[in-house]
Write a protein that holds these residues in place. Structure first.
Motif, PDB file in Angstrom:
ATOM      1  N   LEU A  56       0.822  -1.206   0.000  1.00  0.00           N
ATOM      2  CA  LEU A  56       0.000   0.000   0.000  1.00  0.00           C
ATOM      3  C   LEU A  56       0.860   1.261   0.000  1.00  0.00           C
ATOM      4  N   VAL A  57       1.901   1.277   0.819  1.00  0.00           N
ATOM      5  CA  VAL A  57       2.797   2.441   0.877  1.00  0.00           C
ATOM      6  C   VAL A  57       3.453   2.674  -0.477  1.00  0.00           C
ATOM      7  N   PHE A  58       3.958   1.606  -1.094  1.00  0.00           N
ATOM      8  CA  PHE A  58       4.645   1.781  -2.367  1.00  0.00           C
ATOM      9  C   PHE A  58       3.672   2.126  -3.499  1.00  0.00           C
ATOM     10  N   LEU A  59       2.453   1.617  -3.440  1.00  0.00           N
ATOM     11  CA  LEU A  59       1.448   2.009  -4.426  1.00  0.00           C
ATOM     12  C   LEU A  59       1.070   3.478  -4.261  1.00  0.00           C
ATOM     13  N   MET A  60       0.988   3.932  -3.019  1.00  0.00           N
ATOM     14  CA  MET A  60       0.695   5.351  -2.771  1.00  0.00           C
ATOM     15  C   MET A  60       1.837   6.227  -3.286  1.00  0.00           C
ATOM     16  N   LEU A  61       3.075   5.823  -3.012  1.00  0.00           N
ATOM     17  CA  LEU A  61       4.221   6.591  -3.506  1.00  0.00           C
ATOM     18  C   LEU A  61       4.252   6.599  -5.039  1.00  0.00           C
ATOM     19  N   SER A  62       3.947   5.466  -5.643  1.00  0.00           N
ATOM     20  CA  SER A  62       3.874   5.384  -7.097  1.00  0.00           C
ATOM     21  C   SER A  62       2.781   6.307  -7.632  1.00  0.00           C
ATOM     22  N   GLY A  63       1.649   6.359  -6.942  1.00  0.00           N
ATOM     23  CA  GLY A  63       0.565   7.255  -7.328  1.00  0.00           C
ATOM     24  C   GLY A  63       0.977   8.717  -7.247  1.00  0.00           C
ATOM     25  N   LEU A  64       1.711   9.070  -6.203  1.00  0.00           N
ATOM     26  CA  LEU A  64       2.200  10.450  -6.078  1.00  0.00           C
ATOM     27  C   LEU A  64       3.185  10.781  -7.195  1.00  0.00           C
ATOM     28  N   ALA A  65       4.060   9.828  -7.531  1.00  0.00           N
ATOM     29  CA  ALA A  65       4.999  10.032  -8.630  1.00  0.00           C
ATOM     30  C   ALA A  65       4.245  10.178  -9.956  1.00  0.00           C
ATOM     31  N   THR A  66       3.202   9.368 -10.142  1.00  0.00           N
ATOM     32  CA  THR A  66       2.390   9.466 -11.351  1.00  0.00           C
ATOM     33  C   THR A  66       1.727  10.833 -11.433  1.00  0.00           C
ATOM     34  N   GLY A  67       1.160  11.283 -10.329  1.00  0.00           N
ATOM     35  CA  GLY A  67       0.513  12.596 -10.302  1.00  0.00           C
ATOM     36  C   GLY A  67       1.488  13.714 -10.641  1.00  0.00           C
ATOM     37  N   ALA A  68       2.667  13.663 -10.060  1.00  0.00           N
ATOM     38  CA  ALA A  68       3.680  14.683 -10.343  1.00  0.00           C
ATOM     39  C   ALA A  68       4.094  14.629 -11.813  1.00  0.00           C
ATOM     40  N   SER A  69       4.252  13.412 -12.337  1.00  0.00           N
ATOM     41  CA  SER A  69       4.602  13.244 -13.743  1.00  0.00           C
ATOM     42  C   SER A  69       3.528  13.832 -14.651  1.00  0.00           C
ATOM     43  N   TRP A  70       2.276  13.532 -14.369  1.00  0.00           N
ATOM     44  CA  TRP A  70       1.171  14.026 -15.198  1.00  0.00           C
ATOM     45  C   TRP A  70       1.072  15.540 -15.153  1.00  0.00           C
ATOM     46  N   LEU A  71       1.237  16.132 -13.965  1.00  0.00           N
ATOM     47  CA  LEU A  71       1.171  17.592 -13.856  1.00  0.00           C
ATOM     48  C   LEU A  71       2.269  18.246 -14.700  1.00  0.00           C
ATOM     49  N   CYS A  72       3.465  17.701 -14.607  1.00  0.00           N
ATOM     50  CA  CYS A  72       4.581  18.245 -15.395  1.00  0.00           C
ATOM     51  C   CYS A  72       4.375  17.996 -16.886  1.00  0.00           C
ATOM     52  N   TYR A  73       3.883  16.823 -17.230  1.00  0.00           N
ATOM     53  CA  TYR A  73       3.666  16.444 -18.630  1.00  0.00           C
ATOM     54  C   TYR A  73       2.651  17.367 -19.297  1.00  0.00           C
ATOM     55  N   TYR A  74       1.545  17.620 -18.619  1.00  0.00           N
ATOM     56  CA  TYR A  74       0.522  18.474 -19.216  1.00  0.00           C
ATOM     57  C   TYR A  74       0.965  19.931 -19.304  1.00  0.00           C
ATOM     58  N   LYS A  75       1.746  20.388 -18.354  1.00  0.00           N
ATOM     59  CA  LYS A  75       2.299  21.745 -18.451  1.00  0.00           C
ATOM     60  C   LYS A  75       3.262  21.819 -19.630  1.00  0.00           C
ATOM     61  N   ALA A  76       4.094  20.802 -19.780  1.00  0.00           N
ATOM     62  CA  ALA A  76       5.029  20.773 -20.908  1.00  0.00           C
ATOM     63  C   ALA A  76       4.274  20.713 -22.234  1.00  0.00           C
ATOM     64  N   LEU A  77       3.203  19.904 -22.304  1.00  0.00           N
ATOM     65  CA  LEU A  77       2.401  19.833 -23.529  1.00  0.00           C
ATOM     66  C   LEU A  77       1.769  21.177 -23.861  1.00  0.00           C
ATOM     67  N   GLN A  78       1.348  21.875 -22.816  1.00  0.00           N
ATOM     68  CA  GLN A  78       0.678  23.153 -23.027  1.00  0.00           C
ATOM     69  C   GLN A  78       1.610  24.176 -23.670  1.00  0.00           C
ATOM     70  N   VAL A  79       2.873  24.160 -23.283  1.00  0.00           N
ATOM     71  CA  VAL A  79       3.783  25.205 -23.748  1.00  0.00           C
ATOM     72  C   VAL A  79       4.793  24.723 -24.785  1.00  0.00           C
ATOM     73  N   GLY A  80       4.896  23.418 -24.980  1.00  0.00           N
ATOM     74  CA  GLY A  80       5.916  22.894 -25.892  1.00  0.00           C
ATOM     75  C   GLY A  80       5.339  22.125 -27.063  1.00  0.00           C
ATOM     76  N   GLN A  81       6.217  21.722 -27.946  1.00  0.00           N
ATOM     77  CA  GLN A  81       5.836  20.900 -29.089  1.00  0.00           C
ATOM     78  C   GLN A  81       5.685  19.450 -28.650  1.00  0.00           C
ATOM     79  N   VAL A  82       4.636  18.803 -29.117  1.00  0.00           N
ATOM     80  CA  VAL A  82       4.339  17.434 -28.709  1.00  0.00           C
ATOM     81  C   VAL A  82       5.533  16.509 -28.949  1.00  0.00           C
ATOM     82  N   ALA A  83       6.141  16.568 -30.121  1.00  0.00           N
ATOM     83  CA  ALA A  83       7.244  15.659 -30.453  1.00  0.00           C
ATOM     84  C   ALA A  83       8.403  15.803 -29.465  1.00  0.00           C
ATOM     85  N   LYS A  84       8.707  17.025 -29.081  1.00  0.00           N
ATOM     86  CA  LYS A  84       9.805  17.246 -28.138  1.00  0.00           C
ATOM     87  C   LYS A  84       9.417  16.810 -26.729  1.00  0.00           C
ATOM     88  N   VAL A  85       8.206  17.153 -26.306  1.00  0.00           N
ATOM     89  CA  VAL A  85       7.749  16.784 -24.962  1.00  0.00           C
ATOM     90  C   VAL A  85       7.734  15.264 -24.800  1.00  0.00           C
TER      91      VAL A  85
END
Length: 137
Positions: free
Chosen positions: A65-94
């Motif tokens: 459970l702890v490691f799944l929660m940590l993985s979920g937090l990492a996923t959330g952080a990844s998604w937040l950064c990914y969508y910000k990068a998509l918003q301001v950058g070119q898809v191919a580069k992102v």
């Protein structure tokens, strides 16, 4: 069968980038991520109930459970950064830089999981790194 699922994962990941780039236009990237996450959550729990996997919830240990929660937090952080990068950058580069996570995963798997870095893995990693630099620069 794993290769079929991996191929489908690649297909859906590419659609994620294209559809996300279109969807994030004109709105806050954090809001876009939150809206997307609602649908991911509904889909994931839907599959749990469709397949009857909810019965396994009682078998989840504290460590898992702890490691799944940590993985979920990492996923959330990844998604937040990914969508910000998509918003301001070119898809191919992102997407190219995002997929550089493969190299980081090779290294972290060796460091924390004791997985061996074979010559084939190292050569592939070098080629991915070179490809990432070519596309990103």
């Amino acid at each position: 069968m794993w290769a079929v699922y991996a191929g489908l994962s690649a297909l859906f990941a590419s659609l994620t980038a294209i559809l996300g780039k279109i969807g994030v236009q004109g709105i806050n990237s954090n809001l876009a991520t939150a809206i997307r996450t609602i649908f991911v959550l509904v889909m994931a729990w839907g599959m749990v109930f469709i397949t009857g996997a909810q019965a396994g919830m009682k078998d989840i240990g504290g460590r898992s459970l702890v490691f799944l929660m940590l993985s979920g937090l990492a996923t959330g952080a990844s998604w937040l950064c990914y969508y910000k990068a998509l918003q301001v950058g070119q898809v191919a580069k992102v997407v190219t830089i995002d997929k550089f996570s493969l190299i980081l995963t090779f290294l972290l798997a060796a460091l924390f999981l004791g997985e061996k870095l074979t010559l084939k893995t190292l050569l592939g990693g070098v080629l991915i790194t070179v490809g990432t630099l070519v596309v990103a620069l």
